[in-house]
Write an enzyme that holds these catalytic residues in place. Structure first.
Site, PDB file in Angstrom:
ATOM      1  CG  ASP A  33      -0.806  -5.800   5.761  1.00  0.00           C
ATOM      2  OD1 ASP A  33      -1.834  -5.266   5.305  1.00  0.00           O
ATOM      3  OD2 ASP A  33       0.094  -6.270   5.051  1.00  0.00           O
ATOM      4  CG  ASP A  34      -5.217  -6.446   5.208  1.00  0.00           C
ATOM      5  OD1 ASP A  34      -4.860  -5.303   4.854  1.00  0.00           O
ATOM      6  OD2 ASP A  34      -5.394  -7.381   4.404  1.00  0.00           O
ATOM      7  CB  CYS A  73      -1.342  -3.067   1.341  1.00  0.00           C
ATOM      8  SG  CYS A  73      -2.311  -4.459   1.931  1.00  0.00           S
ATOM      9  CG  HIS A 131       3.061  -3.582  -1.011  1.00  0.00           C
ATOM     10  ND1 HIS A 131       1.749  -3.508  -0.594  1.00  0.00           N
ATOM     11  CD2 HIS A 131       3.032  -4.181  -2.213  1.00  0.00           C
ATOM     12  CE1 HIS A 131       0.973  -4.057  -1.491  1.00  0.00           C
ATOM     13  NE2 HIS A 131       1.726  -4.477  -2.486  1.00  0.00           N
ATOM     14  CG  ASP A 290      -2.120  -1.810   5.677  1.00  0.00           C
ATOM     15  OD1 ASP A 290      -3.009  -2.404   6.334  1.00  0.00           O
ATOM     16  OD2 ASP A 290      -1.628  -2.283   4.637  1.00  0.00           O
ATOM     17  CG  ASN A 291      -5.800  -1.935   4.424  1.00  0.00           C
ATOM     18  OD1 ASN A 291      -4.753  -2.059   3.812  1.00  0.00           O
ATOM     19  ND2 ASN A 291      -6.451  -2.985   4.928  1.00  0.00           N
TER      20      ASN A 291
HETATM   21 CA    CA Z   1      -3.237  -3.874   4.266  1.00  0.00          CA
END
Ligand code: CA
Length: 477
Positions: A33-34, A73, A131, A290-291
């Protein structure tokens, strides 16, 4: 005839699960994540060590141009899990955390990987960040996942002593509005619908659960969605992992690196478990973020890519991405054509002949023919992105990347082969190429939902800020 009879008898002796297992590979998606593009060893990180994550790229295929379908996300995960541009069903924002709102999350008529694989005999688990909605009808067990261990919101605290609320509703019910915003980061973990007490650092808890799931399901075809929230904020790492990053000056970057070390250890344990159980050759593993990294917030590094999380410059959507399947996916290969997180579901469906409903066609493609060299064409003629609220549309076709900022009509064209950092806008020099691609963007956009399907987290944040102000004023009086 005799042989067929013998085979029939033999197959009757096998359980249906064993039969499935024989020809159905296991699937694992490890999502971080990130995490910044440059923050894995396989993309050249000099300070962050990821020996186990690197195995996925080195013993498999590394994607130099791997994309997600959105720059934050929630929508990115909605694209990954459905294999469809999430704008088609209005998932254009991060869902807000309201367990009474059934619209805030994945629409019930979309099918996620878990739901696609169920009819062909798979057992699915999501471990970590969901999420995709916190309404009781939108939770993982209602969406094809047989097993869930983690939390429903878009982020979480990492230390067990912080996990105080029994559920999201309890956090939201606080009298003091100061305590409400991000209270969902403080909920106890869930195993399916049961609240559980934990005593370990969150990333380790998730890795433990992943190893247990694989051991439990070793005889069945399984799909494991290991959805770490690390290294998303809050930046929190245990001493053990901080100590292993003393080569990085004390501060945010060391903590961020330590959070990735915890993930990397978990990836190592997952790979070791596959090896121990003899599942290595029958398990396809994807790794991606995810990004792009929000560099200022979590001290991530997107390397030479311009921009960060939230952007439609490469730094928002171009992520570390690799796949590994010993004997099936070429090892040590670097694949240069653009591919997308949308391709993951299509790859699984292609490998299992899982039916895809005609009314919900996939935007992704099965990557296997491409990575094995059977098909030497590019998997995608063009890839698209849209941010509805900001009025941004972008596309990449070959090396041409276009971005349109609708609000001020700023138009961008870059040649990513020569200018990966998007420094030189070629729009004026090559308006015709830009216009051609913009026409494709416009046509694609016309296929999407005209409005987002739900109120987003940012809108909820504004409403909350107003409430907070009123509360403070009232207190003053
Ligand atoms: Ca993210």
């Amino acid at each position: 005839m005799k042989i067929i009879k013998k085979l029939l008898v033999a197959s009757l002796l096998l359980s249906s699960a064993q039969l499935f297992a024989a020809d159905k590979p296991n699937f694992i998606i490890i999502l971080t994540d990130d995490q910044g593009y440059a923050d894995v060893g396989f993309n050249g990180s000099k300070d962050i060590r990821t020996p186990h994550i690197d195995r996925i790229a080195n013993e498999g295929t590394k994607f130099n141009n791997g994309y997600v379908s959105y720059a934050v996300c929630g929508p990115s995960r909605a694209g990954l899990l459905t294999g469809r541009y999430q704008g088609r069903f209005g998932f254009d924002r991060n869902p807000h955390m309201d367990p009474t709102d059934i619209t805030s999350g994945m629409p019930l008529d979309e099918k996620m990987i878990s739901e696609v694989l169920k009819p062909v005999g798979y057992t699915s688990s999501i471990i970590g960040k969901w999420h995709m909605g916190s309404h009781p009808e939108l939770t993982p067990n209602k969406r094809g996942f047989d097993h869930f261990y983690g939390f429903l919101a878009g982020g979480h605290r990492y230390f067990p002593e912080d996990l105080i609320y029994k559920d999201i509703a309890e956090g939201l019910a606080q009298e003091n509005p100061k305590k409400i915003w991000t209270s969902w980061y403080y909920t106890k973990l869930l195993e399916n619908d049961k609240r559980i007490e934990t005593d370990e650092y969150l990333t380790d808890e998730l890795s433990n659960s992943a190893v247990e799931f694989i051991k439990r399901e070793k005889d069945n075809p399984f799909f494991l969605y290991l959805s770490y929230n690390a290294p998303h904020t809050p930046l929190q790492a245990s001493q053990e992992y901080l100590d292993r990053n003393k080569h990085i000056p004390k501060g945010k970057r060391r903590t961020y690196a330590a959070m990735i070390t915890a993930v990397d250890d978990g990836v190592g344990r997952v790979l070791a478990t596959l090896d121990e159980l003899g599942l290595d050759d029958n398990t396809l593993v994807f790794f991606l973020s995810d990004n792009g990294g929000p560099e200022k917030k979590n001290a991530s590094d997107n390397g030479e890519l311009r921009g960060h999380k939230g952007d439609y410059f490469e730094g928002g959507i171009h992520v570390p991405f690799a796949m590994r399947w010993p004997g099936k996916v070429p090892a040590g290969q670097v694949y240069n054509n653009s591919i997308s997180s949308l391709d993951i579901l299509a790859t699984f469906a292609g490998l299992t002949n899982a039916p895809i409903a005609k009314e919900r066609p996939l935007d992704g493609v099965n990557l296997m023919p491409y990575v094995t060299g059977k098909n030497t064409e590019a998997p995608h003629d063009i890839l698209f992105w849209r941010n509805f609220d900001k009025g941004i549309v972008a596309a990449r076709s070959g090396n041409n990347k276009t971005i349109l900022f609708k609000k001020n009509q700023k138009k961008h064209l870059y040649n990513l082969d020569k200018d990966l950092s998007e420094t030189t806008n070629l729009y004026k020099a090559n308006t015709e190429t830009y216009n051609k691609q913009q026409a494709e963007m416009t046509s694609w956009e016309s296929e999407l939902a005209t409005e987002p399907a739900f109120k987003g987290l940012l809108m909820a944040k504004k409403a909350h800020a107003k409430k907070l102000k009123e509360y403070k004023n009232k207190k003053k009086k």
